[in-house]
Design an enzyme around this catalytic site. Structure first.
Site, short mmCIF file in Angstrom:
data_model
loop_
_atom_site.label_atom_id
_atom_site.label_comp_id
_atom_site.label_asym_id
_atom_site.label_seq_id
_atom_site.Cartn_x
_atom_site.Cartn_y
_atom_site.Cartn_z
N TYR A 282 9.66 5.93 -3.73
CA TYR A 282 10.14 4.66 -4.26
C TYR A 282 11.39 4.97 -5.08
O TYR A 282 11.32 5.44 -6.21
CB TYR A 282 9.05 3.95 -5.08
CG TYR A 282 8.26 2.97 -4.23
CD1 TYR A 282 7.98 3.27 -2.90
CD2 TYR A 282 7.81 1.75 -4.75
CE1 TYR A 282 7.28 2.37 -2.10
CE2 TYR A 282 7.10 0.85 -3.95
CZ TYR A 282 6.85 1.18 -2.63
OH TYR A 282 6.15 0.29 -1.85
N HIS B 164 3.98 -12.72 -1.05
CA HIS B 164 5.42 -12.64 -1.32
C HIS B 164 6.17 -13.77 -0.61
O HIS B 164 7.25 -13.54 -0.05
CB HIS B 164 5.96 -11.27 -0.88
CG HIS B 164 5.52 -10.14 -1.79
ND1 HIS B 164 6.17 -9.86 -2.97
CD2 HIS B 164 4.49 -9.28 -1.70
CE1 HIS B 164 5.56 -8.84 -3.56
NE2 HIS B 164 4.53 -8.47 -2.82
N ASP C 170 11.33 -12.44 0.32
CA ASP C 170 10.37 -12.16 -0.75
C ASP C 170 10.20 -13.42 -1.59
O ASP C 170 10.84 -14.44 -1.31
CB ASP C 170 10.82 -10.95 -1.59
CG ASP C 170 9.61 -10.15 -2.07
OD1 ASP C 170 8.75 -10.74 -2.76
OD2 ASP C 170 9.51 -8.96 -1.74
N ASP D 132 13.62 3.17 -6.36
CA ASP D 132 14.04 2.28 -7.46
C ASP D 132 13.50 2.85 -8.77
O ASP D 132 13.83 2.35 -9.84
CB ASP D 132 13.54 0.85 -7.25
CG ASP D 132 12.04 0.74 -7.01
OD1 ASP D 132 11.43 1.73 -6.51
OD2 ASP D 132 11.46 -0.32 -7.30
N TRP E 218 2.25 3.18 1.34
CA TRP E 218 3.16 3.04 0.20
C TRP E 218 2.51 3.28 -1.15
O TRP E 218 3.12 3.82 -2.05
CB TRP E 218 3.84 1.66 0.21
CG TRP E 218 2.95 0.48 -0.09
CD1 TRP E 218 2.13 -0.17 0.78
CD2 TRP E 218 2.81 -0.19 -1.35
NE1 TRP E 218 1.49 -1.21 0.14
CE2 TRP E 218 1.88 -1.23 -1.15
CE3 TRP E 218 3.36 0.00 -2.63
CZ2 TRP E 218 1.50 -2.10 -2.19
CZ3 TRP E 218 2.98 -0.87 -3.65
CH2 TRP E 218 2.07 -1.90 -3.43
N ARG F 144 15.12 -9.66 -3.47
CA ARG F 144 15.19 -9.78 -4.94
C ARG F 144 16.62 -10.01 -5.37
O ARG F 144 16.92 -10.83 -6.21
CB ARG F 144 14.60 -8.53 -5.59
CG ARG F 144 13.10 -8.60 -5.84
CD ARG F 144 12.30 -8.93 -4.59
NE ARG F 144 10.86 -8.94 -4.84
CZ ARG F 144 10.08 -7.88 -4.69
NH1 ARG F 144 10.57 -6.73 -4.24
NH2 ARG F 144 8.78 -7.96 -4.96
N ASP G 90 1.72 -6.80 2.23
CA ASP G 90 1.40 -6.14 0.96
C ASP G 90 1.03 -7.15 -0.11
O ASP G 90 1.45 -8.30 -0.07
CB ASP G 90 2.60 -5.31 0.47
CG ASP G 90 3.85 -6.17 0.28
OD1 ASP G 90 4.08 -7.05 1.12
OD2 ASP G 90 4.57 -5.96 -0.71
N GLU G 91 0.23 -6.68 -1.05
CA GLU G 91 -0.03 -7.41 -2.29
C GLU G 91 -0.37 -8.88 -2.05
O GLU G 91 0.38 -9.77 -2.43
CB GLU G 91 1.16 -7.27 -3.24
CG GLU G 91 1.40 -5.82 -3.63
CD GLU G 91 2.63 -5.62 -4.49
OE1 GLU G 91 2.56 -4.79 -5.41
OE2 GLU G 91 3.68 -6.26 -4.24
N TRP H 25 13.74 -0.95 -3.67
CA TRP H 25 13.37 -2.28 -4.14
C TRP H 25 14.37 -2.68 -5.22
O TRP H 25 14.90 -1.81 -5.93
CB TRP H 25 11.95 -2.27 -4.70
CG TRP H 25 10.94 -1.88 -3.69
CD1 TRP H 25 10.31 -0.67 -3.58
CD2 TRP H 25 10.43 -2.69 -2.62
NE1 TRP H 25 9.45 -0.67 -2.51
CE2 TRP H 25 9.50 -1.90 -1.91
CE3 TRP H 25 10.68 -4.00 -2.19
CZ2 TRP H 25 8.82 -2.38 -0.78
CZ3 TRP H 25 9.99 -4.47 -1.09
CH2 TRP H 25 9.07 -3.67 -0.39
N THR H 26 14.60 -3.98 -5.36
CA THR H 26 15.78 -4.33 -6.16
C THR H 26 15.51 -5.28 -7.34
O THR H 26 16.43 -5.98 -7.78
CB THR H 26 16.87 -4.95 -5.25
OG1 THR H 26 16.33 -6.08 -4.58
CG2 THR H 26 17.37 -3.94 -4.24
N GLU H 27 14.29 -5.29 -7.86
CA GLU H 27 14.07 -6.18 -9.03
C GLU H 27 15.11 -5.94 -10.12
O GLU H 27 15.55 -6.87 -10.78
CB GLU H 27 12.67 -5.95 -9.62
CG GLU H 27 11.54 -6.57 -8.83
CD GLU H 27 10.90 -5.60 -7.86
OE1 GLU H 27 11.60 -4.65 -7.41
OE2 GLU H 27 9.71 -5.78 -7.54
C1 ACM Z 1 5.29 -2.90 -2.04
O1 ACM Z 1 5.86 -2.10 -2.79
N1 ACM Z 1 4.81 -4.02 -2.50
C2 ACM Z 1 5.14 -2.62 -0.62
#
Ligand code: ACM
Ligand code: ZN
Length: 601
Positions: free
Chosen positions: A409, A254, A184, A411, A384, A155, A317-318, A460-462
């Site tokens: 998490y 992603h 990502d 962040d 997660w 990110r 993921d996702e 996580w760095t959004e």
């Molecule tokens: C995640 O937070 N999408 C692994």
């Protein structure tokens, strides 16, 4: 959204528990520590004797001792100095450390020697011009073999120098796995020689979303990537600090940064650009297209060459199933492989990539989503979303790394008083909540718990766009992760952790790390005595000053300097406000507690 804290709600008669004047500020707390009285003094003559195999660890310690205290260790003569001994019968990460007035002896496995030196580093202090170590006998080894932190460089790109600093600091607290989230949607950060376009195109975006509003864009290009040479250098640097890097190539979702280069690997054909906004994307790699598997194998083959560790993380993921459901190639693959649905297609994808990774003598890690279509043989799972995935995996004998968002998490916000916090992705994970996390779920038997190989904090760095902001999010919460990961459940106690933290944070302050300055201990409690309420604060950082008010005004340097317990009126609405100023001169946010409830007398 101010946190409603009940002041004076706990009626405590008598004094607060006395705090020892001196505590051994060791984080993570070792398995066994015994203070034996007296101290060891480093002098200009102090020598060090160590096996050649451990010279690297000893050198790092020596460099630190020279820079922090001006002490130069003389090599070759351990008598009366520091003697390091390899113990081939010890677990690699275990050590014993004996500090006596006449000398220091450290014995352990190879990583254990490195960890023993980190413990010793936390014990060293200086008073009256003497560099001292209190005499102790320590026997120590970790609870979990996998003690991780995830750094998302997809990110926002973080420099090689920053990644090294991150590794150096995590290693100091005995964390041993850097989960390097290298790709990502918004950026591909690892040079792949067979696909140079991935970084030429996929590492760059034209703008970045700045808040929850997708249209709030900074309109500034952002990007960057690591060359293979830089990655080798980081891997080497990490290995010197007993950190294994687990690279993540996030697949098959992603992957917009891939599809921007190779739209033909999507289900629809694109075209695509590297996205400038956050959120889960419907476009993912087509799992029905054999070209996808060829591409993935070419990439993973290079990744495996760069990273010598056991694990390769393939993400998973996702992965929205929208495109797969509508794609003729994906439908055909589901049919030809006799899969039930798109979820099983995802597990098929993970299994196939896992088999390729396995053929190279490595193992895969994936996010818990990969279990939705059945077990992937040999995979270790990162739980997660919550613990459900990890619990299901452990029950099936699958290895698990716990990192449930609700606790790990990092962040997420550190305080509910978000007006005073840097803008974050949301939710709330304060220090105490992180610390309270217990990786062994009560829903598992002791036998099943054996499949939980470790625990990890995720950055996580959004919305973490700078190194200094990252440091703010990391510290002090990573200290709590380190202790969950290292120290047995019986050895963990938040109040005790808080007594060990101030000295550690003072050290980070001296290094110029812009950690979040925690609320003083005791702020949420008052002792009621003779009809009066008394607040006793404990500094969260050694050497810090606390300024407070009880009249509702904001305490700046004009507030009262805290020098000891003070009285506050026993009245509803009474506020205690304080700020903490750490030795480097930086001040905390203003911490406020309000009496919302009268104590029952
Ligand atoms: C995640 O937070 N999408 C692994
Ligand atoms: Zn498809």
């Amino acid at each position: 959204m101010k946190r409603m804290i009940v002041l004076l709600s706990a009626l405590l008669i008598g004094g607060v528990a006395a705090i020892r004047a001196e505590v051994l500020s060791l984080i993570p707390r070792p398995a066994q520590v015994q203070e034996t009285g007296g101290e060891y003094l480093f002098t200009a003559r102090t020598g060090v004797k160590a096996p050649k195999t451990e010279a690297g660890s000893v050198e790092l310690f020596g460099e630190w001792l020279r820079e922090a205290y001006g002490v130069e260790l003389k090599s070759g003569n351990g008598r009366g100095g520091l003697t390091v001994l390899s113990d081939p019968s010890a677990d690699d990460e275990a050590y014993t450390l004996s500090v006596k007035p006449g000398g220091i002896t450290l014995r352990g496995g190879s990583a254990g020697i490195f960890y023993g030196l980190q413990t010793l580093r936390q014990l060293v202090g200086e008073t009256d011009g003497h560099v001292r170590v209190p005499c102790v006998e320590i026997a120590d080894s970790p609870r979990f073999g996998y003690r991780g932190a995830l750094l998302d460089v997809g990110r926002y790109f973080y420099s090689v120098e920053y990644v090294k600093r991150f590794i150096d600091r995590m290693a100091r607290f005995k964390l041993n796995r850097l989960h390097w989230h290298l790709t990502d949607d918004q950026g591909w950060r690892i040079e792949i020689k067979s696909h140079p376009e991935l970084t030429r195109v996929g590492a760059w975006r034209s703008s970045t979303q700045k808040s929850k509003d997708k249209t709030n864009q900074d309109r500034l290009p952002h990007g960057g990537f690591y060359t293979q040479e830089q990655i080798r250098e980081v891997v080497r640097y990490a290995a010197e600090r007993k950190v294994t890097i687990v690279p993540e190539i996030d697949l098959p979702g992603h992957t917009m940064s891939v599809l921007a280069v190779y739209p033909g690997l999507s289900c629809t054909g694109g075209p695509f650009v590297v996205p400038t906004e956050w959120g889960v994307k419907k476009d993912v790699l087509c799992a029905g297209n054999e070209d996808t598997y060829r591409f993935v194998e070419e990439v993973i083959a290079e990744v495996i060459e760069l990273f010598p560790g056991e694990y390769i993380n393939i993400g998973g993921d996702e992965v929205p199933k929208d495109r797969w459901s509508a794609c003729p190639k994906c439908r055909k693959k589901i049919k030809s492989e006799k899969l039930r649905d798109e979820h099983e297609l995802q597990s098929y994808f993970a299994r196939r990539v896992g088999e390729f990774v396995g053929s190279k003598g490595r193992r895969i890690i994936g996010w818990d989503d990969i279990l939705e279509g059945g077990v992937v043989p040999g995979a270790t799972v990162l739980s997660w979303r919550d613990e459900t995935g990890g619990i299901a995996a452990a029950k099936q004998g699958v290895g698990v790394i716990m990192c449930p968002a609700e606790y790990l998490y990092l962040d997420y916000y550190q305080s509910a008083d978000i007006a005073q916090e840097p803008f974050s992705i949301g939710h709330l994970v304060p220090l105490e909540k992180v610390y309270s996390y217990e990786p062994y779920s009560r829903k598992l038997t002791p036998e099943q718990c054996r499949h939980i190989v470790g625990v990890q904090g995720n950055f996580w760095t959004e919305y973490i766009h700078s190194e200094s902001l990252m440091d703010y999010m990391v510290w002090p919460r990573l200290l709590a992760v380190a202790e969950i990961a290292w120290t047995d459940r019986e050895g963990r106690d938040y109040a005790d952790f808080r007594t060990r933290m101030p000295r550690i944070l003072a050290g980070l302050d001296r290094e110029g790390i812009l950690f979040r300055i925690p609320e003083p201990g005791g702020l949420n409690e008052a002792v009621v005595r003779d009809g009066k309420a008394c607040v006793e604060l404990v500094s969260p950082v050694e050497g810090a000053q606390i300024f407070y008010t009880t009249n509702g005004l904001n305490p700046t340097a004009k507030g009262t300097l805290y020098t000891g317990p003070f009285e506050v009126p026993l009245a509803l609405g009474t506020q205690v406000k304080c700020v903490v100023r750490v030795p480097s001169g930086r001040s905390s946010a203003i911490y406020t507690v309000t009496n919302k409830k009268m104590p029952r007398q």
